[in-house]
Motif scaffolding. Structure first.
Motif, PDB file in Angstrom:
ATOM      1  N   VAL A  14       0.842  -1.194   0.000  1.00  0.00           N
ATOM      2  CA  VAL A  14       0.000   0.000   0.000  1.00  0.00           C
ATOM      3  C   VAL A  14       0.880   1.248   0.000  1.00  0.00           C
ATOM      4  O   VAL A  14       1.745   1.409   0.866  1.00  0.00           O
ATOM      5  N   ALA A  15       0.657   2.122  -0.964  1.00  0.00           N
ATOM      6  CA  ALA A  15       1.384   3.385  -1.047  1.00  0.00           C
ATOM      7  C   ALA A  15       0.472   4.540  -0.654  1.00  0.00           C
ATOM      8  O   ALA A  15      -0.720   4.543  -0.959  1.00  0.00           O
ATOM      9  N   GLY A  16       1.033   5.523   0.022  1.00  0.00           N
ATOM     10  CA  GLY A  16       0.345   6.788   0.243  1.00  0.00           C
ATOM     11  C   GLY A  16       0.837   7.788  -0.785  1.00  0.00           C
ATOM     12  O   GLY A  16       2.024   7.818  -1.112  1.00  0.00           O
ATOM     13  N   VAL A  17      -0.076   8.602  -1.314  1.00  0.00           N
ATOM     14  CA  VAL A  17       0.279   9.563  -2.361  1.00  0.00           C
ATOM     15  C   VAL A  17      -0.330  10.922  -2.020  1.00  0.00           C
ATOM     16  O   VAL A  17      -1.506  11.011  -1.666  1.00  0.00           O
ATOM     17  N   ASP A  18       0.473  11.974  -2.145  1.00  0.00           N
ATOM     18  CA  ASP A  18      -0.021  13.332  -1.905  1.00  0.00           C
ATOM     19  C   ASP A  18       0.773  14.295  -2.773  1.00  0.00           C
ATOM     20  O   ASP A  18       1.829  13.944  -3.310  1.00  0.00           O
ATOM     21  N   GLU A  19       0.263  15.518  -2.930  1.00  0.00           N
ATOM     22  CA  GLU A  19       0.922  16.513  -3.764  1.00  0.00           C
ATOM     23  C   GLU A  19       1.166  17.800  -2.988  1.00  0.00           C
ATOM     24  O   GLU A  19       0.572  18.042  -1.938  1.00  0.00           O
ATOM     25  N   TYR A  79      10.299   5.639  -0.836  1.00  0.00           N
ATOM     26  CA  TYR A  79       9.590   6.858  -1.241  1.00  0.00           C
ATOM     27  C   TYR A  79       9.954   7.223  -2.665  1.00  0.00           C
ATOM     28  O   TYR A  79      11.041   6.902  -3.153  1.00  0.00           O
ATOM     29  N   GLY A  80       9.013   7.838  -3.348  1.00  0.00           N
ATOM     30  CA  GLY A  80       9.224   8.293  -4.710  1.00  0.00           C
ATOM     31  C   GLY A  80       8.733   9.724  -4.860  1.00  0.00           C
ATOM     32  O   GLY A  80       7.817  10.155  -4.144  1.00  0.00           O
ATOM     33  N   ILE A  81       9.339  10.461  -5.769  1.00  0.00           N
ATOM     34  CA  ILE A  81       8.977  11.848  -6.043  1.00  0.00           C
ATOM     35  C   ILE A  81       8.709  11.992  -7.536  1.00  0.00           C
ATOM     36  O   ILE A  81       9.442  11.456  -8.367  1.00  0.00           O
ATOM     37  N   GLY A  82       7.645  12.707  -7.871  1.00  0.00           N
ATOM     38  CA  GLY A  82       7.339  13.010  -9.265  1.00  0.00           C
ATOM     39  C   GLY A  82       6.916  14.457  -9.380  1.00  0.00           C
ATOM     40  O   GLY A  82       6.368  15.021  -8.424  1.00  0.00           O
ATOM     41  N   LEU A  83       7.173  15.067 -10.505  1.00  0.00           N
ATOM     42  CA  LEU A  83       6.759  16.454 -10.675  1.00  0.00           C
ATOM     43  C   LEU A  83       6.250  16.699 -12.087  1.00  0.00           C
ATOM     44  O   LEU A  83       6.507  15.933 -13.011  1.00  0.00           O
ATOM     45  N   ALA A  84       5.510  17.786 -12.218  1.00  0.00           N
ATOM     46  CA  ALA A  84       5.051  18.274 -13.515  1.00  0.00           C
ATOM     47  C   ALA A  84       5.386  19.759 -13.569  1.00  0.00           C
ATOM     48  O   ALA A  84       5.087  20.504 -12.636  1.00  0.00           O
ATOM     49  N   THR A  85       6.006  20.182 -14.650  1.00  0.00           N
ATOM     50  CA  THR A  85       6.515  21.543 -14.770  1.00  0.00           C
ATOM     51  C   THR A  85       5.388  22.555 -14.979  1.00  0.00           C
ATOM     52  O   THR A  85       4.248  22.198 -15.297  1.00  0.00           O
ATOM     53  N   ALA A  86       5.760  23.827 -14.845  1.00  0.00           N
ATOM     54  CA  ALA A  86       4.805  24.896 -15.121  1.00  0.00           C
ATOM     55  C   ALA A  86       4.305  24.821 -16.556  1.00  0.00           C
ATOM     56  O   ALA A  86       3.119  25.066 -16.832  1.00  0.00           O
ATOM     57  N   GLN A  87       5.182  24.476 -17.485  1.00  0.00           N
ATOM     58  CA  GLN A  87       4.797  24.361 -18.889  1.00  0.00           C
ATOM     59  C   GLN A  87       3.774  23.245 -19.085  1.00  0.00           C
ATOM     60  O   GLN A  87       2.801  23.388 -19.841  1.00  0.00           O
ATOM     61  N   ARG A 103       1.526   9.804 -10.754  1.00  0.00           N
ATOM     62  CA  ARG A 103       1.942   8.568 -11.429  1.00  0.00           C
ATOM     63  C   ARG A 103       3.462   8.437 -11.436  1.00  0.00           C
ATOM     64  O   ARG A 103       4.015   7.347 -11.225  1.00  0.00           O
ATOM     65  N   ARG A 104       4.141   9.538 -11.672  1.00  0.00           N
ATOM     66  CA  ARG A 104       5.614   9.517 -11.694  1.00  0.00           C
ATOM     67  C   ARG A 104       6.186   9.205 -10.321  1.00  0.00           C
ATOM     68  O   ARG A 104       7.189   8.494 -10.202  1.00  0.00           O
ATOM     69  N   ALA A 105       5.566   9.747  -9.272  1.00  0.00           N
ATOM     70  CA  ALA A 105       6.035   9.453  -7.913  1.00  0.00           C
ATOM     71  C   ALA A 105       5.916   7.963  -7.610  1.00  0.00           C
ATOM     72  O   ALA A 105       6.843   7.352  -7.054  1.00  0.00           O
ATOM     73  N   VAL A 106       4.787   7.365  -7.986  1.00  0.00           N
ATOM     74  CA  VAL A 106       4.590   5.930  -7.754  1.00  0.00           C
ATOM     75  C   VAL A 106       5.573   5.116  -8.595  1.00  0.00           C
ATOM     76  O   VAL A 106       6.141   4.119  -8.129  1.00  0.00           O
ATOM     77  N   ASP A 107       5.808   5.551  -9.833  1.00  0.00           N
ATOM     78  CA  ASP A 107       6.774   4.851 -10.691  1.00  0.00           C
ATOM     79  C   ASP A 107       8.179   4.893 -10.108  1.00  0.00           C
ATOM     80  O   ASP A 107       8.994   4.003 -10.390  1.00  0.00           O
ATOM     81  N   ASN A 108       8.476   5.924  -9.315  1.00  0.00           N
ATOM     82  CA  ASN A 108       9.818   6.078  -8.740  1.00  0.00           C
ATOM     83  C   ASN A 108       9.992   5.356  -7.407  1.00  0.00           C
ATOM     84  O   ASN A 108      11.062   5.458  -6.795  1.00  0.00           O
ATOM     85  N   LEU A 109       8.972   4.650  -6.958  1.00  0.00           N
ATOM     86  CA  LEU A 109       9.126   3.786  -5.785  1.00  0.00           C
ATOM     87  C   LEU A 109       9.984   2.577  -6.161  1.00  0.00           C
ATOM     88  O   LEU A 109      10.011   2.153  -7.318  1.00  0.00           O
ATOM     89  N   SER A 110      10.654   2.007  -5.170  1.00  0.00           N
ATOM     90  CA  SER A 110      11.463   0.810  -5.417  1.00  0.00           C
ATOM     91  C   SER A 110      10.614  -0.451  -5.462  1.00  0.00           C
ATOM     92  O   SER A 110      11.107  -1.526  -5.809  1.00  0.00           O
ATOM     93  N   VAL A 111       9.338  -0.327  -5.102  1.00  0.00           N
ATOM     94  CA  VAL A 111       8.403  -1.455  -5.130  1.00  0.00           C
ATOM     95  C   VAL A 111       7.167  -1.044  -5.922  1.00  0.00           C
ATOM     96  O   VAL A 111       6.880   0.151  -6.078  1.00  0.00           O
TER      97      VAL A 111
END
Length: 209
Positions: A14-19, A79-87, A103-111
């Motif tokens: 189970v992952a927790g996700v927030d922005e 833990y994973g981190i993802g970002l989306a630019t201003a553009q 989605r990018r943050a979850v993709d950057n998890l090791s599991v």
């Protein structure tokens, strides 16, 4: 205060996700994802202090972030981190950009999680695993609270770095929000590449040029 109630509803990982950063006029939106892999070995100071990042001082958030990084090194969490630019925000809107960051943050998890507990009431689509939204989840779930800390601290640090490149707007203090110093900088120097041109205050400045 957060606990394991929402995590315990589900089987599997189970992952927790927030922005952090949907409201600011400048900078990226950043998402964090956290999975507690070995609950029994987690530093008790981390669990006893975790909460919605907005309810904590900057100093305490930084301290908790360091504890999360340390627990990650020990293999007790990921833990994973993802970002989306201003553009990207300007191109597809803030909601869809936030979903991309998540989605990018979850993709950057090791599991690979089986379930994502997402703060709020909007389900990111598409997503690679089952999603449960949790309103005020950063105050209710350890995993979401951890993700809240990761997203907030990472973004604040990033905005401090951007302040060195764009020193006119007070990014190091306002993180891109529309403070008086930010507005004065816009009036005097105009916008920079990190401003979200689709946001009304920035669009109004562009329309006046």
């Amino acid at each position: 205060m957060p606990d394991w109630s929402f995590e315990n509803i589900h089987s599997g990982i189970v992952a927790g996700v927030d922005e952090a950063g949907r409201g600011p006029w400048a900078g990226p939106v950043v998402a964090g994802a956290v999975v507690f892999l070995n609950k029994d070995n987690i530093n008790p100071h981390l669990l006893s202090s975790l909460n919605d990042s907005k309810k904590l001082s900057a100093k305490k958030r930084e301290w908790l972030y360091e504890l999360i990084v340390d627990e990650n090194k020990k293999g007790n969490l990921s833990y994973g981190i993802g970002l989306a630019t201003a553009q990207e925000i300007d191109e597809i809107n803030i909601l869809q950009a936030t979903f991309n960051a998540m989605r990018r943050a979850v993709d950057n998890l090791s599991v690979k999680p089986d379930v994502a507990l997402v703060d709020g009431n909007q389900t990111p689509r598409p997503f690679k695993c089952k999603v449960q939204t949790v309103i005020k989840g950063d105050s209710l779930s350890f995993s979401i609270a951890g993700a809240s800390i990761v997203a907030k601290v990472y973004r604040d640090n990033l905005m401090q770095e951007l302040a060195k490149k764009y020193p006119y707007y007070g990014f190091e203090k306002n993180a891109g929000y529309g403070t008086k110093a930010h507005i004065e900088g816009l009036k005097q120097y105009g916008i920079c590449d990190e401003h979200r041109k689709s946001y009304k205050p920035i669009a109004e400045i562009l329309n006046r040029v």
